[in-house]
Motif scaffolding. Structure first.
Motif: not given
Length: 182
Positions: A152-174
């Protein structure tokens, strides 16, 4: 942080260095300021980054994750109890290379819907399913793939291309590590 039975993460803003075509995501939070408690820090960072306060929820179990990713249960008397204490080492090529630091992770929920972001820090908020969080340890999905799989996109992302790769760091990785082994 939970959002509608999903885990809420921020997508890196413009001040964060990322490779072209990639953006990292992590839990809402930040560095402890002088004289501040961990809980005060959590509330302040949420207000600064996403414009809302949070409710900290005590964890039934607190995990300690070593720098070699060994998971141990801790007996923590503090209330609310954190979900995890993650031992980290600053990576090569960074100003603090080799220095140890710790990330405390609390369970929390939003008190209100976020309406504004500190855009240099946060381009958007995304809520991922448990399965998506766990799979992030194995692959780097695109924003499009995550949305198609139930994010779910909660807020924002208008400027992020749908083909952008996302990866976790820090708390997300833990969190991904904890969910994958418990």
């Amino acid at each position: 942080m939970k959002y509608k039975d999903r885990y809420l993460f921020f997508l890196a803003g413009s001040r964060h260095a990322c490779f072209t075509g990639e953006i990292f995501y992590a839990g809402i939070g930040g560095h402890l300021e002088e004289g501040e408690s961990f809980l005060e820090c959590a509330h302040r960072e949420a207000k600064e980054e996403i414009g809302v306060d949070i409710e900290i929820i005590s964890s039934d179990i607190t995990y300690y994750i070593s720098e070699s990713r060994v998971l141990h249960k801790l007996d923590v008397k503090d209330y609310p109890r954190p979900l995890a204490i993650f031992k980290m080492i600053h990576p090569k090529g960074t100003p603090r290379e080799g220095q140890i630091y710790y990330i405390l992770i609390y369970n929390a929920k939003l008190k209100n819907e976020p309406t504004k972001l500190k855009r240099d820090e946060v381009q958007g908020l995304i809520a991922l399913t448990e399965k998506q969080v766990i799979l992030s340890l194995e692959k780097k999905p695109t924003l499009r793939e995550l949305k198609e799989e139930g994010a779910i996109i909660v807020l924002g992302t208008e400027s992020i291309n749908d083909d952008t790769i996302l990866y976790p760091i820090g708390t997300a990785k833990a969190l991904a590590y904890i969910l994958s082994v418990t």
